[in-house]
Design an enzyme around this catalytic site. Structure first.
Site, mmCIF file in Angstrom:
data_model
loop_
_atom_site.group_PDB
_atom_site.id
_atom_site.type_symbol
_atom_site.label_atom_id
_atom_site.label_comp_id
_atom_site.label_asym_id
_atom_site.label_seq_id
_atom_site.Cartn_x
_atom_site.Cartn_y
_atom_site.Cartn_z
ATOM 1 N N ARG A 8 0.832 -1.205 0.000
ATOM 2 C CA ARG A 8 0.000 0.000 0.000
ATOM 3 C C ARG A 8 0.862 1.248 0.000
ATOM 4 O O ARG A 8 1.894 1.308 0.668
ATOM 5 C CB ARG A 8 -0.847 0.034 1.278
ATOM 6 C CG ARG A 8 -2.046 -0.889 1.274
ATOM 7 C CD ARG A 8 -3.144 -0.402 0.375
ATOM 8 N NE ARG A 8 -3.691 0.880 0.779
ATOM 9 C CZ ARG A 8 -4.708 1.024 1.608
ATOM 10 N NH1 ARG A 8 -5.296 -0.036 2.126
ATOM 11 N NH2 ARG A 8 -5.160 2.224 1.926
ATOM 12 N N GLY A 27 1.886 7.145 10.664
ATOM 13 C CA GLY A 27 2.395 5.860 11.144
ATOM 14 C C GLY A 27 3.891 5.952 11.272
ATOM 15 O O GLY A 27 4.531 6.759 10.589
ATOM 16 N N GLY A 28 4.447 5.114 12.154
ATOM 17 C CA GLY A 28 5.875 5.181 12.436
ATOM 18 C C GLY A 28 6.732 4.945 11.202
ATOM 19 O O GLY A 28 7.702 5.650 10.957
ATOM 20 N N HIS A 163 8.292 -8.124 7.484
ATOM 21 C CA HIS A 163 7.791 -7.595 8.751
ATOM 22 C C HIS A 163 7.188 -8.682 9.634
ATOM 23 O O HIS A 163 7.026 -8.482 10.840
ATOM 24 C CB HIS A 163 6.731 -6.518 8.478
ATOM 25 C CG HIS A 163 7.312 -5.257 7.913
ATOM 26 N ND1 HIS A 163 7.475 -4.112 8.651
ATOM 27 C CD2 HIS A 163 7.808 -4.968 6.685
ATOM 28 C CE1 HIS A 163 8.022 -3.167 7.908
ATOM 29 N NE2 HIS A 163 8.238 -3.669 6.701
ATOM 30 N N LYS A 272 -3.451 -12.099 17.036
ATOM 31 C CA LYS A 272 -3.164 -11.241 18.183
ATOM 32 C C LYS A 272 -3.608 -11.870 19.511
ATOM 33 O O LYS A 272 -3.415 -11.285 20.578
ATOM 34 C CB LYS A 272 -3.811 -9.868 18.003
ATOM 35 C CG LYS A 272 -3.359 -9.123 16.735
ATOM 36 C CD LYS A 272 -1.893 -8.684 16.790
ATOM 37 C CE LYS A 272 -1.463 -7.964 15.514
ATOM 38 N NZ LYS A 272 -0.055 -7.594 15.479
ATOM 39 N N ASP A 366 3.729 -13.042 16.377
ATOM 40 C CA ASP A 366 3.818 -11.673 15.859
ATOM 41 C C ASP A 366 5.251 -11.415 15.412
ATOM 42 O O ASP A 366 6.198 -11.750 16.137
ATOM 43 C CB ASP A 366 3.450 -10.684 16.984
ATOM 44 C CG ASP A 366 2.729 -9.452 16.446
ATOM 45 O OD1 ASP A 366 2.943 -9.107 15.274
ATOM 46 O OD2 ASP A 366 1.973 -8.836 17.220
ATOM 47 N N LEU A 370 4.601 -3.600 17.508
ATOM 48 C CA LEU A 370 4.969 -2.210 17.802
ATOM 49 C C LEU A 370 4.231 -1.669 19.015
ATOM 50 O O LEU A 370 4.723 -0.748 19.677
ATOM 51 C CB LEU A 370 4.685 -1.330 16.580
ATOM 52 C CG LEU A 370 5.548 -1.656 15.360
ATOM 53 C CD1 LEU A 370 5.195 -0.756 14.199
ATOM 54 C CD2 LEU A 370 7.036 -1.521 15.700
ATOM 55 N N LYS A 373 6.325 -1.625 22.037
ATOM 56 C CA LYS A 373 7.349 -0.572 22.068
ATOM 57 C C LYS A 373 6.714 0.803 22.239
ATOM 58 O O LYS A 373 7.295 1.686 22.878
ATOM 59 C CB LYS A 373 8.202 -0.634 20.796
ATOM 60 C CG LYS A 373 9.053 -1.902 20.725
ATOM 61 C CD LYS A 373 10.031 -1.890 19.564
ATOM 62 C CE LYS A 373 10.982 -3.080 19.675
ATOM 63 N NZ LYS A 373 11.980 -3.121 18.606
#
Ligand code: ADQ
Length: 679
Positions: A8, A27-28, A163, A272, A366, A370, A373
């Site tokens: 994306r 987003g980071g 990722h 999750k 996962d 994030l 963190k």
């Protein structure tokens, strides 16, 4: 120059008065890549998030103004979105890579769409690659992009980052397309993973499934004459931005003066561990009634992949579980679980992190996670306790968290109790160690280190574009050194060359010829090429003198110190000729006879599927039925000599098919007779 390629583009689509426009989604990762793209000059290639049909209906798509970064949309039709994204990416790769083998679907139509779309992404970035841009491909949607891009631009500087987890070899190999995916990734100069375990799994797969030479200590895979660097680069968050957003929020009141907050923040996804987490919260309230009315568990969910059926089903299940637990424990003015399904902007999300006494981050699997963190970064008072699943990549770095097994409901419930009752000095000691670690390695550091490593790997790959000869010999050298003499037997068609439609098209690659010559020069090595072709034919095709050639499945052998013909074959030449005549008389479309002296081959590869049964079916002497209907019969039929039992040994030596007709079979019964092979 940098070219980022991701599924994306960093936008979300909005419709105003029928017109579609894109707004940048925060987003980071975007925050980290944007400044680098601006600095180096670059392009971001990706799907804009709207199917082509919708773009056409809206009369086009207004891209955001070029603000130093050029965004290049890759158009996808609604069908492609459904097959490549909803299908292969999210119903095959996503579940399998997260070890949900039972949820994985295997559908060759979605695989083909995945291939097509990956190729389109590669074409979209090829021009930048030609101009020398460093190409950085992201994530599981695009595993084949490096492969297609390398074919278009052999000199491309190419890095890939995954990722999500890379699964253990025994799980990965379940995929019928596992080898193609590996080759796709291995076309990069650098392949990056979140944690060492994923990199190790990848190395094992390259070794076991592709037979690549792997140097684990150096993190190098030698593949197709290239050196691919495999490294670990754990992603992180934008710590400065999070701290700035956390600062204006009022510091939490002392614990004694307020209720206690336990927080969960996740994308709505079965990986999750949301159901398991809710059951652990239920177990906690069941075991510790003293906390009723004092502790609130807040679960925030971002909807995701809403068009994938499993996700709406998951949402219904969570609704039911939350309802049941609240129904069980709620009291006047207090419900144990607050639950929101919405995406919050960072300025609202970060204060929630800051206020929470405990974060419950318990994915079943996962890549990194994030949220863990982000929560740690927002704890400006070094307070708060992180409960973290050992199945998250983040657990590698965040060891001062309370590490739990998310499947163990009792363990997670006890961790919640321990976190809520943890003495303040222990809380602060753990949290300050966690914060220091995350701050020391934020997302900007991650981007910079990855890009440096990618540039270095590309340089190294160019310098060491070793010839395949070197790679083969490097691999064999230690093994050969321990042996007095080694005979290396290799087939020609399908081994030294790829299988092709016509035998004369099976040309030996120059690199392969060099390997043979090099092997020949190696003192204690003999190389023998064994083939069903005539010896003259295979010798001409290979063209390396000094090798030993075995032709016609062993009827003829030629090489240094040997020139051999199986004796007495003349007796059978007439039978063989008449077999050839009969086969040719069948005149089956696409079938043809190859005369090779003492053998003949009946080629069926090009016979139309509907005719194959007729062309290839017969019965063996023991009554079993052999058919050539599988399309590429590669049978060799031989009749030779007398077995140790005194009975004649006749039979198929490879795939087990017989000559097409029993009469012909009977004719080649004599000792040492000619053979008919079907291919
Ligand atoms: P994700 O699976 O999306 O990412 P994660 O790393 O947890 O998982 O990131 C989720 C992001 O969504 C976080 O930044 C979080 O703040 C945000 N978010 C969650 N709920 C939200 C809400 N209600 N409102 C707003 N924002 C919300 C994949 C991999 C991960 C890997 C990342 C990055 O699956 O393992 O860590 O990529 O590499």
């Amino acid at each position: 120059m940098l070219a980022v390629v991701s599924n994306r583009l960093p936008f979300s689509a909005e419709r105003h008065h029928g017109e579609l426009s894109l707004t940048r989604s925060p987003g980071g990762l975007v925050a980290a890549l944007d400044p680098v793209l601006r600095r180096l000059g670059g392009v971001w290639v990706g799907w804009p998030g709207v199917p082509e049909e919708d773009v056409e209906a809206a009369g086009g798509l207004t891209m955001p103004p070029d603000d130093g970064v050029c965004y290049r949309p890759v158009p996808l039709s609604a069908r492609e979105v459904s097959q490549y994204y909803g299908g292969f990416s999210n119903r095959t790769l996503w579940p399998l890579f997260h070890y949900f083998v039972g949820r994985t679907t295997f559908d060759s139509a979605t695989w083909r769409a995945y291939e097509r779309v990956n190729e389109r992404f590669a074409v979209a970035v090829a021009e930048e690659a030609r101009r020398g841009a460093l190409v950085w491909v992201h994530d599981y949607h695009l595993l084949l992009v490096p492969y297609f891009l390398r074919r278009l631009v052999p000199q491309a500087r190419l890095a890939f980052f995954l990722h999500i987890p890379f699964p253990a070899a025994d799980v990965f190999r379940v995929l019928p397309w596992s080898r193609s995916l590996l080759r796709g990734m291995l076309a990069s100069d650098l392949v990056g993973f979140q944690v060492p375990a994923y990199a190790q799994h990848f190395l094992t797969c390259a070794e076991r499934l592709l037979g690549c030479e792997v140097d684990r200590a150096a993190g190098i895979v030698r593949s197709e004459g290239r050196e691919v660097s495999v490294q670990v680069h754990p992603i992180s968050v934008d710590t400065k931005a999070i701290e700035e957003r956390a600062r204006p929020a009022a510091p939490p009141l002392p614990q004694q003066e307020r209720g206690l907050e336990v927080l969960g923040v996740d994308r709505l996804d079965y990986t999750k561990g949301l159901q398991e987490r809710l059951l652990a919260v239920e177990r906690f309230f069941e075991r510790y009634p003293a906390y009723h009315g004092r502790v609130q568990f807040t679960q925030l969910l971002v909807p995701s992949r809403e068009r994938v059926a499993e996700y709406s089903q998951l949402k219904r299940e969570i609704d039911e579980t939350v309802g049941r637990i609240n129904g069980r424990f709620s009291e006047a003015g207090w419900a144990p679980i607050r639950y929101f399904v919405r995406s919050l902007p960072p300025e609202e999300l970060v204060p929630l992190y800051r206020q929470a006494d405990v974060a419950l981050v318990t994915p079943l699997r996962d890549g990194m996670n994030l949220v863990a963190k982000e929560y740690v970064t927002a704890q400006l008072e070094n307070d708060g306790v992180l409960i973290l699943s050992e199945m998250a990549g983040a657990a590698e770095e965040l060891q001062e968290a309370l590490i739990v097994n998310p499947f163990d409901v009792d363990m997670v419930a006890e961790a919640v109790h321990r976190a809520l009752s943890m003495p303040e000095d222990e809380r602060r000691a753990r949290m300050s160690a966690l914060r220091d670690r995350v701050r020391a390695h934020d997302v900007h550091a991650w981007v910079n280190r990855f890009l440096e490593a990618a540039a270095a790997a590309a340089r190294q790959a160019r310098a060491s574009t070793a010839s395949p000869t070197d790679a083969v010999l490097r691999r064999l050298a230690p093994w050969l050194a321990q042996r007095p003499t080694v005979a290396l037997f290799v087939d020609y068609d399908g081994t030294l060359t790829p299988l092709v439609a016509r035998p004369q098209e099976a040309r030996l690659a120059e690199a392969t010829r060099q390997v043979l010559e090099q092997a020949l020069r190696t003192p204690n090595v003999d190389v023998v090429v064994v083939s069903g072709r005539s010896v003259a034919d295979v010798r001409d095709m290979v063209g390396v003198s000094g090798l030993t050639y075995v032709g016609n499945h062993g009827f003829e052998i030629e090489g240094p110190g040997i020139s051999y013909r199986y004796p007495g074959t003349e007796r059978f030449l007439a039978a063989l000729a008449s077999a050839a005549t009969e086969l040719e008389a069948l005149a089956i479309e696409g079938a043809w006879v190859e005369h090779k002296g003492v053998t003949l081959t009946y080629h069926l590869r090009a016979v139309p599927r509907a005719l194959r049964e007729r062309a290839g079916t017969t019965r063996s002497r023991d009554g079993r039925r052999w058919t050539g209907t599988r399309g590429t019969p590669s049978c060799t039929w031989w009749c030779a000599g007398t077995g140790s039992s005194g009975r004649r040994a006749c039979g198929p030596c490879t795939s087990g098919t017989t000559p097409p007709m029993r009469t012909r079979f009977a004719r080649c019964q004599g000792s040492g007779g000619p053979s008919v092979s079907r291919r």
